[in-house]
Design an enzyme around this catalytic site. Structure first.
Site, PDB file in Angstrom:
ATOM      1  N   CYS A  26       0.797  -1.236   0.000  1.00 30.80           N
ATOM      2  CA  CYS A  26       0.000   0.000   0.000  1.00 30.80           C
ATOM      3  C   CYS A  26       0.830   1.288   0.000  1.00 30.80           C
ATOM      4  O   CYS A  26       0.502   2.197  -0.774  1.00 30.80           O
ATOM      5  CB  CYS A  26      -1.035   0.018   1.108  1.00 30.80           C
TER       6      CYS A  26
ATOM      7  N   ARG B 196       7.337 -11.136   4.757  1.00 33.12           N
ATOM      8  CA  ARG B 196       6.981 -10.954   6.162  1.00 33.12           C
ATOM      9  C   ARG B 196       7.751 -11.972   6.984  1.00 33.12           C
ATOM     10  O   ARG B 196       7.820 -13.141   6.612  1.00 33.12           O
ATOM     11  CB  ARG B 196       5.477 -11.161   6.370  1.00 33.12           C
TER      12      ARG B 196
ATOM     13  N   GLN C 206       0.902 -10.864  -3.469  1.00 31.38           N
ATOM     14  CA  GLN C 206      -0.514 -10.517  -3.315  1.00 31.38           C
ATOM     15  C   GLN C 206      -1.070 -10.010  -4.636  1.00 31.38           C
ATOM     16  O   GLN C 206      -0.378  -9.307  -5.368  1.00 31.38           O
ATOM     17  CB  GLN C 206      -0.661  -9.397  -2.287  1.00 31.38           C
TER      18      GLN C 206
ATOM     19  N   ASP D   8      -2.907  -7.469  -5.292  1.00 24.90           N
ATOM     20  CA  ASP D   8      -3.222  -6.377  -4.381  1.00 24.90           C
ATOM     21  C   ASP D   8      -3.736  -5.163  -5.149  1.00 24.90           C
ATOM     22  O   ASP D   8      -3.141  -4.769  -6.142  1.00 24.90           O
ATOM     23  CB  ASP D   8      -1.924  -5.997  -3.652  1.00 24.90           C
TER      24      ASP D   8
ATOM     25  N   HIS E   1      -5.420  -1.105  -4.617  1.00 22.58           N
ATOM     26  CA  HIS E   1      -5.813  -0.005  -3.754  1.00 22.58           C
ATOM     27  C   HIS E   1      -6.666   0.949  -4.556  1.00 22.58           C
ATOM     28  O   HIS E   1      -6.284   1.354  -5.646  1.00 22.58           O
ATOM     29  CB  HIS E   1      -4.576   0.683  -3.174  1.00 22.58           C
TER      30      HIS E   1
ATOM     31  N   LYS F 111     -12.643  -4.433   8.229  1.00 15.04           N
ATOM     32  CA  LYS F 111     -12.462  -5.203   7.006  1.00 15.04           C
ATOM     33  C   LYS F 111     -13.512  -6.274   6.856  1.00 15.04           C
ATOM     34  O   LYS F 111     -14.166  -6.670   7.821  1.00 15.04           O
ATOM     35  CB  LYS F 111     -11.085  -5.851   7.007  1.00 15.04           C
TER      36      LYS F 111
ATOM     37  N   HIS G 218      -8.342  -1.092   0.521  1.00 15.55           N
ATOM     38  CA  HIS G 218      -7.355  -2.141   0.224  1.00 15.55           C
ATOM     39  C   HIS G 218      -8.134  -3.386  -0.122  1.00 15.55           C
ATOM     40  O   HIS G 218      -9.106  -3.700   0.569  1.00 15.55           O
ATOM     41  CB  HIS G 218      -6.531  -2.545   1.442  1.00 15.55           C
TER      42      HIS G 218
END
Length: 656
Positions: free
Chosen positions: A352, A381, A399, A401, A403, A483, A529
């Site tokens: 992000c 991670r 991911q 991912d 945004h 979320k 997200h």
RNA sequence: GCCAGCGUGGCGCAAUUGGUAGCGCACCCGACUUGUAAUCGGGCGGUUAGGGGUUCAAGUCCCCUCGCUGGCUCCA
């Protein structure tokens, strides 16, 4: 002659019965051997419970959800008795029923060895044979303290109960809400064993039809890392030998389709020790599947108005200071690389902040919003060593991912269409059964409560519009946002958390991003997200287990294996393969010197969707013969028809 | 991170109380060419995860590291 009236409730039907005073629930249901407990005025009770006038009584069968929980809880008691007999120093923790079984925690000087389970099972079988009665007895706190003076953990629970504070998860089966009770296990009139317990229990140990001890593990007392670790024994118990067998077979099936096993067998990916824990390499066959998944996802995202971006894997620490990651989750990040002059760089744990950099690269107009940025973004991670697990919990993963930057006005519609998009795409990958969790503000949070409330309401509204069944997970949100988590059910009934969708009003503020609105003022956008697969690795692992390695044709790494009956048929099959390749089909002709039967076996074990065979007969007719994964066959199919059938199944993304 | 159990050729497994590491599959070579789940024969391949120690001798015992498994805790 009847002195009181009770109402018997069975599957919604109610009937009044006159009985004599002092009649027990067990006597009421005498003759029905499946009944092992009763619900009296809404409370679960032993069959030995004496009824009162006007009680409402419902029989609890051993094969019902409540019945199994009681069975399992009683089996846990039998385990604890066996443990204390074989290991007299063992102190009791808690022993509740859990999904599919039970556990009991013990404090023992020396941890259990897996071999101990067999000895314990043997002793448990003896206890079951002894037909010990579970006998309930109400005690005061002080009596309980006196009787359980040698059980420090039970004393602690009694103390907690007195303080009316929340005990550990599972502890409610020991102390419950109101009065304290002890259950005596009676061998005839002789006390065999006793335990602080709320109950209810089976009438006797003989009522345990089938059980098995599963594994030993450690668990922190009352679930806290700060407390000592106890030794936990997990077991399972069922209403019949067949039900136990079915459960064990389900576990065996889960093991057979374990993605870590299939990953090796099908040559899809591996975790070289030399690279490091939780870091996968994708082999060509796994790589094809991943590429097809990505290509399809990319196309769908483009159609839905997403724009593709790429960002680096590394960043100076300032970025993650601004984003707040270093304040909140530095533990989960790989340690920094120190460069000259004190510059520190971190591997990114999330994409992000990078996407915010793209947004902020120039001034933005309301006319550009919603701006949807998408990336297959690889993150790292530092997962604790004990939690790394195949592809589903890795240290490096990618991911899918996105945004979305939008105005407050756009939030609701954007969330709603997003949910529809997510579920639609998951369906294309063959998943059907969805539920959602709406996770709300946690104790540790940033931002204003009003903002949280707005976002939570918007998320809930979108779930309603998308008609997805959901439950509210109080306090489970991320520190910066509420979320929605989408869960899917796989082919053998397991639920997996996949997609997440979060509303974030923290990052825009932290990075001070703006857009110019129609009235010329500068406004702060909202940010959403969302990851759909969550991580490609994890999603792939879940699909692999869902399909047990037998991917639908569009995803299968090799879609067709062509098998000649004899060597002289190879050239013909090469022509067929060429036609398939023209249609984009991934096909191999098996020209090895194995026998034809062996080639079929090989293709079968590799879970190839289509085998195409050809011998003299087929060649004469300009045909091929199908063998499907099911073993079914279809002979003499004209080549063009065969090609069309396969191409069609691939194009429609169906499973065969 | 914590507790426990593990770690033998690519994969699945064997190796009596510590006494010179075997088998199947895969792979390579050769023969065979066969209508729907394993043809036959031969061969290659392991300093037993890595390091240290005990012992006349260690895959087997002890210690450390790495990795895996099952739990617990965690999962932005």
């Amino acid at each position: 002659m009847s002195e009181m009236i009770v109402t018997v409730v069975r599957t919604g039907e109610r009937a009044e019965r006159g009985v004599t005073t002092g009649t027990t629930a067990g006597e009421l249901f005498q003759g029905d051997r499946a009944v092992i407990a009763a619900r009296v005025n809404g409370e679960l009770r032993d069959l030995a419970w004496a009824l009162s006038d006007a009680d409402e009584v419902e029989p609890i069968a051993i094969d019902s959800e409540d019945g199994r929980a009681i069975l399992r809880h009683s089996t846990a008691h039998v385990l604890a008795q066996a443990v204390q007999e074989l290991f007299p120093e063992a102190k009791l923790g808690i022993g509740p029923p859990v999904e599919n079984g039970f556990y009991y925690d013990f404090d023992v000087p020396k941890p259990f060895h897996p071999d101990d389970l067999e000895r314990l099972e043997t002793r448990m079988r003896q206890i079951i044979k002894e037909r010990q009665r579970f006998s309930r007895r109400v005690v005061t706190d002080d009596e309980a303290r006196a009787e359980l003076a040698d059980e420090p953990y039970k004393l602690e629970l009694i103390g907690l109960k007195s303080q009316a504070t929340g005990a550990a998860e599972g502890a409610s089966v020991e102390v419950g809400g109101g009065e304290l009770t002890i259950y005596d296990n009676l061998r005839g009139d002789e006390l065999a064993w006793k335990d602080l317990c709320r109950g209810p229990h089976l009438p006797t140990t003989r009522h345990i039809p089938a059980f098995k001890l599963m594994r030993v593990a450690a668990a922190y007392w009352r679930g806290s890392e700060k407390n000592p670790q106890l030794q936990r024994i997990y077991g399972t118990a069922w209403e019949s030998k067949d039900a136990l067998k079915a459960y064990l077979e389900m576990l065996a099936e889960a093991e057979r389709r374990d993605h870590r096993r299939l990953g090796v067998e099908l040559d899809l990916f591996s975790f070289p020790e030399e690279i490091g824990s939780g870091l996968a390499v994708w082999h060509p066959k796994g790589g094809i599947i991943r590429r097809v998944m990505e290509e399809y996802s990319r196309r769908r995202h483009e159609e839905a108005g997403y724009e593709f971006v790429y960002t680096p894997h590394l960043s100076k620490e300032g970025l993650f200071q601004t984003s707040g990651h270093l304040d909140w989750y530095a533990d989960g990040m790989y340690p920094p690389m120190e460069l000259d002059e004190g510059h520190r760089y971190y591997m990114k744990p999330m994409n992000c902040p990078m996407h915010v950099m793209i947004y902020r690269s120039r001034g933005r107009s309301y006319r550009e919003l919603p701006l949807r940025l998408f990336e297959f973004g690889t993150v790292y991670r530092y997962e604790k060593s004990g939690v790394v697990h195949g592809l589903t919990r890795a240290r490096g993963f990618t991911q899918d991912d996105a945004h979305i930057f939008c105005t407050p006005d756009q939030l609701q519609d954007e969330l709603s269409s997003l949910l529809g998009f997510v579920v639609g795409l998951l369906r294309d990958y063959g998943l059907e059964d969805f539920t959602a969790d709406l996770s709300t503000r946690p104790e540790k949070f940033v931002g204003e409560i009003e903002e949280w409330n707005t976002a939570e309401a918007a998320l809930e509204e979108s779930l309603k519009r998308a008609d997805i069944p959901y439950t509210i997970a109080e306090g489970e949100g991320a520190f910066y946002a509420p979320k929605i988590d989408i869960h899917v059910k796989d082919a053998i009934g397991r639920r997996w958390q996949l997609s997440t969708l979060q509303v974030d009003f923290q990052l825009p503020g932290r990075f001070d991003i703006e857009y110019q609105s129609a009235d010329g003022t500068r406004q702060r956008p909202y940010m959403i997200h969302r990851a759909l697969f969550g991580s490609e690795e994890r999603f792939f692992g879940i699909l692999l287990e869902h399909y047990a390695g037998a991917f639908p044709p569009w995803l299968a790494p090799v879609q067709v294996v062509a098998i000649p009956i004899a060597e002289r048929h190879e050239a013909y099959l090469e022509q067929v393969a060429a036609k398939l390749r023209e249609r984009g089909i991934r096909v191999e002709v098996d020209r090895s010197d194995d026998r034809m039967q062996k080639k079929i076996r090989n293709a079968q074990t590799h879970k190839i969707p289509y085998m195409l065979l050809a011998g003299d007969r087929d060649i004469e007719e300009g045909a091929v013969s199908f063998r499907y994964r099911s073993g079914e066959q279809k002979n003499g199919v004209p080549v063009d028809d065969a090609v069309a059938e396969i191409a069609d199944a691939v194009a429609r993304r169906i499973q065969i």
